[in-house]
Write a protein that holds these residues in place. Structure first.
Motif, PDB file in Angstrom:
ATOM      1  N   GLY A 228       0.926  -1.276   0.148  1.00 54.18           N
ATOM      2  CA  GLY A 228      -0.116   0.001  -0.033  1.00 54.18           C
ATOM      3  C   GLY A 228       0.801   1.214   0.151  1.00 54.18           C
ATOM      4  N   ILE A 229       0.361   2.323  -0.500  1.00 52.33           N
ATOM      5  CA  ILE A 229       0.951   3.708  -0.738  1.00 52.33           C
ATOM      6  C   ILE A 229      -0.013   4.566  -0.320  1.00 52.33           C
ATOM      7  N   VAL A 230       0.261   5.290   0.943  1.00 51.07           N
ATOM      8  CA  VAL A 230      -0.697   6.074   1.511  1.00 51.07           C
ATOM      9  C   VAL A 230      -0.436   7.567   1.869  1.00 51.07           C
ATOM     10  N   SER A 231      -1.172   8.535   1.334  1.00 49.00           N
ATOM     11  CA  SER A 231      -1.071   9.999   1.730  1.00 49.00           C
ATOM     12  C   SER A 231      -1.480  10.307   2.822  1.00 49.00           C
ATOM     13  N   LEU A 232      -0.774  10.847   4.049  1.00 45.10           N
ATOM     14  CA  LEU A 232      -0.861  11.014   5.270  1.00 45.10           C
ATOM     15  C   LEU A 232      -1.438  12.560   5.274  1.00 45.10           C
ATOM     16  N   VAL A 233      -1.383  13.123   4.282  1.00 42.39           N
ATOM     17  CA  VAL A 233      -1.973  14.555   4.396  1.00 42.39           C
ATOM     18  C   VAL A 233      -3.496  14.763   4.587  1.00 42.39           C
ATOM     19  N   ASN A 234      -4.171  13.869   4.725  1.00 37.89           N
ATOM     20  CA  ASN A 234      -5.742  13.654   5.113  1.00 37.89           C
ATOM     21  C   ASN A 234      -5.774  12.755   6.303  1.00 37.89           C
ATOM     22  N   LEU A 252       3.764   2.022   2.595  1.00 38.05           N
ATOM     23  CA  LEU A 252       4.766   3.294   2.668  1.00 38.05           C
ATOM     24  C   LEU A 252       3.934   4.634   2.638  1.00 38.05           C
ATOM     25  N   THR A 253       4.328   5.510   3.042  1.00 31.06           N
ATOM     26  CA  THR A 253       3.558   6.837   3.344  1.00 31.06           C
ATOM     27  C   THR A 253       4.214   8.234   2.654  1.00 31.06           C
ATOM     28  N   MET A 254       3.311   9.211   2.594  1.00 25.54           N
ATOM     29  CA  MET A 254       3.883  10.343   1.872  1.00 25.54           C
ATOM     30  C   MET A 254       3.271  11.354   2.646  1.00 25.54           C
ATOM     31  N   GLY A 255       3.882  12.602   3.094  1.00 30.25           N
ATOM     32  CA  GLY A 255       3.466  13.408   3.807  1.00 30.25           C
ATOM     33  C   GLY A 255       4.403  14.394   4.249  1.00 30.25           C
ATOM     34  N   TYR A 256       4.216  15.157   5.337  1.00 33.36           N
ATOM     35  CA  TYR A 256       4.966  16.167   6.029  1.00 33.36           C
ATOM     36  C   TYR A 256       5.866  15.824   7.151  1.00 33.36           C
ATOM     37  N   GLY A 257       5.488  14.739   7.585  1.00 34.61           N
ATOM     38  CA  GLY A 257       6.176  14.289   8.838  1.00 34.61           C
ATOM     39  C   GLY A 257       7.309  13.624   8.716  1.00 34.61           C
ATOM     40  N   ASP A 258       8.488  13.327   9.676  1.00 31.01           N
ATOM     41  CA  ASP A 258       9.839  12.715   9.530  1.00 31.01           C
ATOM     42  C   ASP A 258       9.432  11.396   9.346  1.00 31.01           C
ATOM     43  N   GLU A 259       8.465  10.829   9.883  1.00 30.74           N
ATOM     44  CA  GLU A 259       8.074   9.391   9.854  1.00 30.74           C
ATOM     45  C   GLU A 259       7.638   8.728   8.156  1.00 30.74           C
TER      46      GLU A 259
END
Length: 488
Positions: A228-234, A252-259
């Motif tokens: 899975g590839i997930v946007s964490l901005v929502n 895997l994740t995409m967003g602003y955080g260091d994690e």
């Protein structure tokens, strides 16, 4: 293929005792299209029940039938609990499990599915790879383009299209309707992408939690080793990531955080969109031709997916920076005065907010918003859409979209009532969509932005005053008329 061989994919799902074992030449859901040797699958639809047409299918040559009711027929009959589920399984088997021959990427979410799919396809082709695409705007297979029947095809058409593809990759939009109606049963995904979730389709889903859980079902179709590839901005992305953790599904994740596996940094939206993507301590500066913060998120998600697909970063960056856009997704038309007109498919509160915010980010002098509501669709979101339009635009026009059988007087009355309650002094009503566009065109001034949302590239289902069939055609028609007047 013999019927029993086809039914092997249903082991554990049904029991059957057949009078004989016919050769199956094809699979059909429409009794009128049955030819000799076909398997007829009776689907209980929203408007009609396929079980009522079983005899017609047999008369037309059906060799066997699958359905949900207990019946005695003159041809082999297999009773199943869920015909839609059975259709997906059997269609996949009939076409030789075609998703196993490709790298398949499913994209789900309320907004951004189409844009992410098109960006990913463009990146892959920039890298010299081949890619089929199945989505809202078009189906593209082996470089041939077809008009779509749904955002996600029905199970039978989906398997046939994937089987027809000679492309290495298949990217498809996966709608919540498709998931709930088992259209993707039998499909096997290598990657599942999640963009976001916002208020939509609550005429179909019970509530937002139900809507979310249906979207989550896409990840149950991942192949062994799929990701899975997930946007964490929502916030719903964070909820999904937690759920995937619980289910031990690699993601895997995409967003602003260091994690995040891919971080978004240094965003500049005034003028050309610029931002930085950081992956494993490597930073990539991107100049992206599509305006708006929401398109930064779309680009980031496609970037991370392309990396996981094994595409070299230089090709990904080049693909993003040369992306030509998507028909009906923030398409721009320049007005002779220096105003900017936008056609976009946005039809949810969040999507409209993204569009209006993009205009603000480009320092629009004045923002006008033209939009309407589809008849016989989710009425609960209309108030929210009007509120966000009233708060973010300088003026807005409520107009007709597809009426879908709702009387004009009824829709017109609702538009006036919504405007009265939430429009304040900013809103007014022009029922004819093309006249609403013409009014904005004739009054546009330098620096103005006019956003026309809801239809995107879709053709009108209603008859309007101007001799055009889409929002873009209306703008190009008006631009042509102005040019002729200037020549005269």
């Amino acid at each position: 293929m013999r019927l029993t061989t086809l039914l092997d994919c249903m082991k554990g799902c049904t029991d059957y005792n057949l009078m004989h074992n016919p050769e199956i030449q094809g699979i059909k859901m429409d009794s009128r299209k049955i030819t000799d040797g076909d398997l007829f699958v009776a689907i209980s639809g929203f408007e009609s029940d396929g079980h009522h047409f079983i005899q017609e299918a047999i008369d037309n040559g059906a060799a066997a039938v699958i359905g949900e009711q207990q019946l005695q027929l003159s041809v082999p009959y297999v009773q199943v609990k869920d015909s839609r589920f059975a259709l997906g399984k059997i269609a996949s088997a009939f076409y030789g499990y075609p998703s196993r021959n490709h790298i398949v990427v499913g994209v789900t979410g309320t907004n951004g599915k189409t844009t992410v799919s098109y960006i990913l396809k463009h990146i892959l082709e920039t890298a010299g790879r081949t890619c089929s695409l199945l989505g809202t705007v078009s189906y593209i297979i082996n470089k041939e383009q077809y008009l779509p029947t749904n955002t996600t095809p029905d199970a039978l058409q989906l398997q046939e299209l994937v089987a027809r593809s000679n492309d290495e990759f298949v990217v498809l939009e996966v709608s919540s309707h498709a998931l709930k109606q088992s259209r993707v049963v039998g499909l096997e995904l290598d990657f599942g992408l999640f963009t976001n979730l916002s208020h939509d389709h609550l005429d179909y889903h019970d509530n937002m939690d139900d809507y979310f859980h249906v979207k989550c079902e896409m990840f149950s179709y991942l192949k062994k080793g799929g990701k899975g590839i997930v946007s964490l901005v929502n916030p719903w992305g964070e909820k999904l990531a937690a759920k995937l953790n619980e289910q031990s599904i690699t993601h895997l994740t995409m967003g602003y955080g260091d994690e995040c596996d891919l971080q978004i940094e240094n965003i500049r939206l005034d003028g050309v969109t610029e931002f930085t993507l950081k992956s494993k301590e490597v930073e990539y500066g991107i100049t992206f031709p599509c305006p708006g913060l929401h398109n930064v998120y779309n680009a980031g998600l496609a970037f991370l997916a392309a990396l996981e697909l094994g595409i070299e970063p230089e090709f990904i960056v080049k693909g993003l920076e040369t992306f030509p856009g998507v028909p009906g997704r923030f398409e721009m038309v320049a007005h002779p005065s220096g105003a900017t007109f936008i056609v976009d498919y946005a039809h949810t509160q969040d999507a409209i907010e993204y569009c209006l915010q993009a205009a603000k980010e480009h320092n629009a002098r004045r923002i006008t918003h033209i939009y309407g509501f589809r008849g016989a669709r989710d009425e609960s979101k209309r108030e929210h859409m009007v509120k966000v339009s009233a708060s973010m635009s300088d003026d807005f026009v409520l107009t007709f979209d597809d009426l879908n059988g709702v009387p004009e007087e009824e829709m017109l009355s609702e538009l006036h009532e919504l405007n009265r309650l939430f429009g304040g002094e900013k809103g007014f009503v022009i029922p004819d969509r093309t006249l609403a566009i013409q009014n904005a065109w004739e009054n546009a001034r330098e620096g103005d932005w006019v956003l026309i949302t809801g239809k995107g590239p879709e053709k009108y289902n209603e008859k309007f005053h101007l001799p055009v069939s889409t929002d873009m055609e209306a703008l190009l028609y008006l631009k042509k008329m102005i040019a002729k007047e200037q020549v005269i």
